[in-house]
Design a protein around this motif. Structure first.
Motif, PDB file in Angstrom:
ATOM      1  N   UNK A   1       0.528  -1.558  -0.179  1.00  0.00           N
ATOM      2  CA  UNK A   1       0.544   0.296   0.097  1.00  0.00           C
ATOM      3  C   UNK A   1       0.886   1.261   0.086  1.00  0.00           C
ATOM      4  N   UNK A   2       2.625   0.597  -0.384  1.00  0.00           N
ATOM      5  CA  UNK A   2       3.630   2.305  -0.143  1.00  0.00           C
ATOM      6  C   UNK A   2       4.379   2.297   0.486  1.00  0.00           C
ATOM      7  N   UNK A   3       4.252   1.957   2.076  1.00  0.00           N
ATOM      8  CA  UNK A   3       5.068   1.587   3.281  1.00  0.00           C
ATOM      9  C   UNK A   3       6.119   1.038   2.965  1.00  0.00           C
ATOM     10  N   UNK A   4       6.572   0.995   2.261  1.00  0.00           N
ATOM     11  CA  UNK A   4       7.615   0.081   1.649  1.00  0.00           C
ATOM     12  C   UNK A   4       9.097   0.997   2.296  1.00  0.00           C
ATOM     13  N   UNK A   5       9.082   1.630   3.551  1.00  0.00           N
ATOM     14  CA  UNK A   5       9.944   2.081   4.765  1.00  0.00           C
ATOM     15  C   UNK A   5      10.458   0.815   5.282  1.00  0.00           C
ATOM     16  N   UNK A   6       9.642  -0.364   5.392  1.00  0.00           N
ATOM     17  CA  UNK A   6       9.243  -1.340   6.134  1.00  0.00           C
ATOM     18  C   UNK A   6      10.333  -2.279   5.998  1.00  0.00           C
ATOM     19  N   UNK A   7      10.835  -1.632   4.594  1.00  0.00           N
ATOM     20  CA  UNK A   7      11.435  -3.028   3.631  1.00  0.00           C
ATOM     21  C   UNK A   7      12.681  -2.987   4.619  1.00  0.00           C
ATOM     22  N   UNK A   8      13.581  -1.932   5.400  1.00  0.00           N
ATOM     23  CA  UNK A   8      14.505  -0.859   5.682  1.00  0.00           C
ATOM     24  C   UNK A   8      14.376  -1.559   7.558  1.00  0.00           C
TER      25      UNK A   8
ATOM     26  N   UNK B   1      17.838  -5.663   1.958  1.00  0.00           N
ATOM     27  CA  UNK B   1      16.536  -4.808   0.666  1.00  0.00           C
ATOM     28  C   UNK B   1      16.506  -5.789  -0.067  1.00  0.00           C
ATOM     29  N   UNK B   2      17.576  -6.724  -0.099  1.00  0.00           N
ATOM     30  CA  UNK B   2      16.604  -7.411  -1.151  1.00  0.00           C
ATOM     31  C   UNK B   2      16.236  -8.993  -0.413  1.00  0.00           C
ATOM     32  N   UNK B   3      17.362  -9.143   0.609  1.00  0.00           N
ATOM     33  CA  UNK B   3      15.964 -10.374   1.788  1.00  0.00           C
ATOM     34  C   UNK B   3      14.398  -9.751   1.784  1.00  0.00           C
TER      35      UNK B   3
ATOM     36  N   UNK C   1      16.989 -14.597  -0.073  1.00  0.00           N
ATOM     37  CA  UNK C   1      17.428 -12.841  -0.185  1.00  0.00           C
ATOM     38  C   UNK C   1      18.553 -12.329   0.055  1.00  0.00           C
ATOM     39  N   UNK C   2      18.715 -12.128   1.592  1.00  0.00           N
ATOM     40  CA  UNK C   2      19.778 -11.699   2.103  1.00  0.00           C
ATOM     41  C   UNK C   2      21.089 -12.509   0.790  1.00  0.00           C
ATOM     42  N   UNK C   3      21.217 -13.898   1.509  1.00  0.00           N
ATOM     43  CA  UNK C   3      22.184 -14.407   1.182  1.00  0.00           C
ATOM     44  C   UNK C   3      23.136 -14.110  -0.212  1.00  0.00           C
ATOM     45  N   UNK C   4      21.494 -14.033  -1.545  1.00  0.00           N
ATOM     46  CA  UNK C   4      21.237 -13.414  -3.051  1.00  0.00           C
ATOM     47  C   UNK C   4      22.438 -12.027  -3.087  1.00  0.00           C
ATOM     48  N   UNK C   5      22.151 -11.070  -1.963  1.00  0.00           N
ATOM     49  CA  UNK C   5      22.785  -9.955  -2.299  1.00  0.00           C
ATOM     50  C   UNK C   5      23.740 -10.131  -1.904  1.00  0.00           C
TER      51      UNK C   5
END
Length: 210
Positions: free
Chosen positions: A38-45, A89-91, A167-171
Motif C-alpha cells: 500500500x506504499x509503506x516501503x520503508x518497512x523493508x528496511x 533490501x534484497x531479503x 534474499x540476503x544471501x543473494x544480495x
C-alpha cells in the motif's frame, strides 16, 4: 572492533529493545505485505532493525560480530555497508515476491542482512571458521543456516523473516562478486557450492513445495 560495526549492532539493539516494550512501535515498522504494497516501503528496511525477542537479537548480532570483521578487513567499511543494507533490501524484495499474495504476512529481523555478510565473508575468505560455534567452517554454517530456513518457511511458526535469509544471501553473493570478479577464477568451487541452497529454494517454490 570497528566503529561502523559497533554502530550497526548498537542501533539494531536499541531499536529492537524499543520494539520489545512498545507494541505500537513494533507494528508500525515491521515488514507487512499489505502495508508495503500500500506504499509503506520503508518497512523493508526498518523491519531489519526489529527482532522477535532477546535471543533472536542476540543470535543475529553475535553472528554478525564474528563474520563482519572479515568483510570489513578485506573490502572496507563502505562495501561492508553496501553488503549489509543491500542484503537487507534484497531479503525484503524476495520476501515480497514470494509472499506477494499473502497480505497478512509479517516478518522482522536482521537475518537477511547478516546472511548477506556471511555469504560475503565465505566468498572472500574460503578458510574462514566460526570458532564460537565449535570450529565450524563458515561455509558449512552458512549453507546449513539456509537449509534450516527452508524448514522455517514451511513450518510458519513465527514471524522471523526466514525467506529474507535467502534474499540476503543473494544480495551478499552478488554484491561481493561484482566487487571482486577475480573470485570467479580463484574461488569458483565455493561460488557454485553457495548457490546450491538458493537453487533448492527456487525449485521448491516453483514446484509448490514451500
Amino acid at each position: 572492533m570497528d566503529i561502523i560495526l559497533i554502530a550497526v549492532i548498537g542501533i539494531t539493539a536499541l531499536v529492537s529493545y524499543k520494539g520489545f516494550n512498545d507494541n505500537d512501535f513494533f507494528r508500525k515498522y515491521e515488514f507487512h505485505i499489505g502495508r508495503v504494497r500500500s506504499g509503506e516501503q520503508i518497512r523493508m528496511i526498518t523491519s531489519g532493525f526489529l527482532h522477535l525477542d532477546f535471543m533472536h537479537l542476540l543470535f543475529n548480532m553475535i553472528t554478525l560480530f564474528f563474520f563482519a570483521p572479515y568483510v570489513i578487513g578485506i573490502i572496507g567499511n563502505i562495501y561492508f555497508l553496501y553488503v549489509y543494507f543491500g542484503s537487507m533490501i534484497t531479503g525484503s524484495l524476495l520476501t515480497l515476491y514470494l509472499h506477494k499474495d499473502d497480505y497478512s504476512y509479517r516478518a522482522i529481523g536482521a537475518s537477511g542482512a547478516v546472511m548477506g555478510v556471511i555469504y560475503a565473508s565465505i566468498l572472500l575468505d574460503v578458510n574462514h571458521r566460526m570458532y564460537f560455534y565449535g570450529f565450524i567452517p563458515g561455509y558449512v554454517f552458512g549453507i546449513g543456516y539456509l537449509l534450516y530456513s527452508i524448514y522455517g518457511i514451511k513450518a510458519k511458526r513465527d514471524n522471523i523473516g526466514h525467506t529474507a535469509h535467502f534474499g540476503g544471501a543473494i544480495g551478499g553473493y552478488l554484491i561481493t562478486l561484482i566487487r571482486e570478479p577475480s573470485l570467479f577464477t580463484t574461488n569458483l568451487e565455493m561460488i557454485g557450492l553457495l548457490m546450491i541452497p538458493i537453487l533448492v529454494l527456487f525449485y521448491m517454490h516453483k514446484t509448490n513445495k514451500l
